[in-house]
Design a protein around this motif. Structure first.
Motif, PDB file in Angstrom:
ATOM      1  N   SER A  10       0.824  -1.331   0.108  1.00 46.75           N
ATOM      2  CA  SER A  10      -0.143   0.212   0.120  1.00 46.75           C
ATOM      3  C   SER A  10       0.917   1.343  -0.068  1.00 46.75           C
ATOM      4  O   SER A  10       1.826   1.290   1.004  1.00 46.75           O
ATOM      5  CB  SER A  10      -0.860  -0.020   1.453  1.00 46.75           C
ATOM      6  OG  SER A  10      -1.784   1.083   1.364  1.00 46.75           O
ATOM      7  N   LYS A  14       1.258   1.906  -7.284  1.00 49.40           N
ATOM      8  CA  LYS A  14       0.566   0.906  -8.130  1.00 49.40           C
ATOM      9  C   LYS A  14      -0.159   1.848  -8.963  1.00 49.40           C
ATOM     10  O   LYS A  14      -0.066   1.852 -10.324  1.00 49.40           O
ATOM     11  CB  LYS A  14       0.022  -0.141  -7.514  1.00 49.40           C
ATOM     12  CG  LYS A  14       0.916  -0.784  -6.658  1.00 49.40           C
ATOM     13  CD  LYS A  14       0.153  -1.903  -5.877  1.00 49.40           C
ATOM     14  CE  LYS A  14      -1.005  -1.677  -4.842  1.00 49.40           C
ATOM     15  NZ  LYS A  14      -0.397  -0.744  -3.873  1.00 49.40           N
ATOM     16  N   SER A  15      -1.237   2.634  -8.326  1.00 46.87           N
ATOM     17  CA  SER A  15      -2.228   3.424  -9.093  1.00 46.87           C
ATOM     18  C   SER A  15      -1.412   4.540 -10.199  1.00 46.87           C
ATOM     19  O   SER A  15      -1.645   4.663 -11.247  1.00 46.87           O
ATOM     20  CB  SER A  15      -3.124   4.141  -8.262  1.00 46.87           C
ATOM     21  OG  SER A  15      -3.760   3.328  -7.558  1.00 46.87           O
ATOM     22  N   GLN A  19      -1.624   4.765 -14.168  1.00 47.89           N
ATOM     23  CA  GLN A  19      -2.027   5.835 -14.798  1.00 47.89           C
ATOM     24  C   GLN A  19      -0.851   6.475 -15.767  1.00 47.89           C
ATOM     25  O   GLN A  19      -1.466   7.062 -16.627  1.00 47.89           O
ATOM     26  CB  GLN A  19      -2.335   7.024 -13.659  1.00 47.89           C
ATOM     27  CG  GLN A  19      -3.591   6.567 -12.952  1.00 47.89           C
ATOM     28  CD  GLN A  19      -3.798   7.477 -11.583  1.00 47.89           C
ATOM     29  OE1 GLN A  19      -3.069   8.096 -11.303  1.00 47.89           O
ATOM     30  NE2 GLN A  19      -4.830   6.773 -10.992  1.00 47.89           N
ATOM     31  N   ASN A  33      -8.786  -1.291 -10.294  1.00 51.99           N
ATOM     32  CA  ASN A  33      -8.372  -1.519  -8.756  1.00 51.99           C
ATOM     33  C   ASN A  33      -9.044  -2.530  -7.979  1.00 51.99           C
ATOM     34  O   ASN A  33     -10.241  -2.588  -7.899  1.00 51.99           O
ATOM     35  CB  ASN A  33      -8.569  -0.007  -8.027  1.00 51.99           C
ATOM     36  CG  ASN A  33      -7.775   0.102  -6.739  1.00 51.99           C
ATOM     37  OD1 ASN A  33      -7.590  -0.719  -5.988  1.00 51.99           O
ATOM     38  ND2 ASN A  33      -7.536   1.510  -6.636  1.00 51.99           N
ATOM     39  N   GLN A  34      -8.005  -3.402  -7.620  1.00 53.50           N
ATOM     40  CA  GLN A  34      -8.588  -4.606  -6.734  1.00 53.50           C
ATOM     41  C   GLN A  34      -9.305  -4.235  -5.404  1.00 53.50           C
ATOM     42  O   GLN A  34     -10.172  -5.166  -4.999  1.00 53.50           O
ATOM     43  CB  GLN A  34      -7.485  -5.397  -6.258  1.00 53.50           C
ATOM     44  CG  GLN A  34      -7.510  -6.537  -5.603  1.00 53.50           C
ATOM     45  CD  GLN A  34      -6.466  -7.659  -4.921  1.00 53.50           C
ATOM     46  OE1 GLN A  34      -5.411  -6.948  -4.531  1.00 53.50           O
ATOM     47  NE2 GLN A  34      -6.580  -8.766  -5.262  1.00 53.50           N
ATOM     48  N   ASP A  35      -9.222  -3.169  -5.109  1.00 56.37           N
ATOM     49  CA  ASP A  35      -9.853  -2.209  -3.961  1.00 56.37           C
ATOM     50  C   ASP A  35     -11.445  -2.411  -4.147  1.00 56.37           C
ATOM     51  O   ASP A  35     -12.496  -2.524  -3.172  1.00 56.37           O
ATOM     52  CB  ASP A  35      -9.485  -1.071  -3.254  1.00 56.37           C
ATOM     53  CG  ASP A  35      -8.147  -1.050  -2.559  1.00 56.37           C
ATOM     54  OD1 ASP A  35      -7.401  -2.186  -2.675  1.00 56.37           O
ATOM     55  OD2 ASP A  35      -7.665  -0.327  -2.355  1.00 56.37           O
ATOM     56  N   GLU A 107      -4.485  -3.753 -10.460  1.00 58.74           N
ATOM     57  CA  GLU A 107      -3.623  -3.190  -9.713  1.00 58.74           C
ATOM     58  C   GLU A 107      -4.209  -3.448  -8.213  1.00 58.74           C
ATOM     59  O   GLU A 107      -5.545  -2.823  -7.924  1.00 58.74           O
ATOM     60  CB  GLU A 107      -2.961  -1.705  -9.846  1.00 58.74           C
ATOM     61  CG  GLU A 107      -4.149  -0.756  -9.755  1.00 58.74           C
ATOM     62  CD  GLU A 107      -4.228   0.025  -8.573  1.00 58.74           C
ATOM     63  OE1 GLU A 107      -3.686  -0.362  -7.535  1.00 58.74           O
ATOM     64  OE2 GLU A 107      -5.044   1.101  -8.337  1.00 58.74           O
ATOM     65  N   GLY A 108      -3.155  -3.934  -7.127  1.00 61.64           N
ATOM     66  CA  GLY A 108      -3.737  -4.089  -6.024  1.00 61.64           C
ATOM     67  C   GLY A 108      -2.736  -4.778  -4.981  1.00 61.64           C
ATOM     68  O   GLY A 108      -1.717  -5.490  -5.696  1.00 61.64           O
TER      69      GLY A 108
END
Length: 214
Positions: A10, A14-15, A19, A33-35, A107-108
Motif C-alpha cells: 500500500s 501502483k495506481s 496511470q 483497482n482490486q480495492d 492493480e492491488g
C-alpha cells in the motif's frame, strides 16, 4: 488484448504507474483497482466493519475478480464494481459497465495472490519501495481521499498493514516479471515498460491473437 498485473505494498505507487502507462501506451487502457472487489458485510455494524482486516487476501472476492477479468478478455463488458471506504460497504452501480480495452491493468496489494489470475497475466510488475515512503503516501491518501484521521491510520498500519505485508505482500515479488524500484514516478522504467507494451501490442495486432503467460 494484453492483461497486466501491478502488485506491491500500500502506497508503493501502483495506481500512479498504471496511470502513467495509460498516458504513454498507444492503445486503449482499462485500469481496475482490486480495492473495488472487497467483500461486502451487510450483516455487520459499521463499528464491526471498521475492525475488519482490509489488508489480508481473504478480504477480496478473488472469484469475482477472475470472472470479470476473464469476461473482459473474452470481449464481454462487465458491471463496474465500487467500494465506499467511508462506510466500508459495496457501492456498485448496476447501470455502469466496464468495456473491453486493448490493455487491461489490475492493480492491488494482492493482485498476485490468486494463481488462476496470475496465470492470465501477460506481464506482472511488482513495486519495490521503501516502507517509510509507502507509509507517508498512505497517510496522505487516507486523509485526503478517505476522510480518515492520523490515529486510525497509524493503528491500522501497526495491526494489519505491516503484518500482512511481511506475511504475504513482500513474497509476491517472486512472481514478478519486472521489479519496479522507486514507485510509479520512475520515468525511465515507465518509458521502458510503455515501449515494451506498445511493441507487444504491435505484434498482437499483427498476429491477430494474444499469448498467455503461464
Amino acid at each position: 488484448m494484453l492483461f497486466i498485473g501491478i502488485c506491491g505494498a500500500s502506497g508503493s505507487g501502483k495506481s500512479t504507474l498504471a496511470q502513467e502507462l495509460a498516458t504513454m501506451v498507444n492503445k486503449s487502457i482499462l485500469i481496475i483497482n482490486q480495492d473495488a472487489y472487497y467483500f461486502d458485510h451487510p450483516d455487520l455494524t459499521f463499528e464491526e466493519r471498521c475492525r475488519l482486516n482490509f489488508d489480508e487476501p481473504g478480504i477480496f472476492d478473488h472469484d469475482l475478480i477472475l470472472r470479470d477479468i476473464s469476461s473482459l478478455l473474452e470481449g464481454q463488458r462487465v458491471p463496474r464494481k465500487r467500494y465506499d471506504y467511508t462506510r466500508h460497504c459495496r457501492a456498485d452501480q448496476t447501470d455502469e459497465y466496464l468495456e473491453p480495452h486493448d490493455v487491461i491493468i489490475l492493480e492491488g496489494i494482492h493482485a498476485f495472490y490468486d494463481e488462476r489470475l496470475r496465470n492470465q497475466m501477460d506481464l506482472r510488475l511488482y513495486m519495490h519501495v521503501e516502507s517509510d515512503i509507502c507509509l507517508l503516501r498512505r497517510i496522505q491518501r487516507d486523509i485526503v481521499e478517505r476522510g480518515r484521521d492520523i490515529d486510525s491510520i497509524a493503528n491500522q498500519y501497526m495491526t494489519t498493514v505491516k503484518p500482512m505485508f511481511d506475511q504475504y505482500i513482500r513474497n509476491y515479488e517472486q512472481y514478478a516479471d519486472v521489479i519496479v524500484a522507486g514507485g510509479g514516478k520512475n520515468a525511465r522504467i515507465t518509458e521502458i515498460l510503455a515501449g515494451y507494451i506498445n511493441n507487444d501490442l504491435h505484434l498482437y495486432w499483427g498476429r491477430g491473437s494474444r499469448s498467455r503467460k503461464n
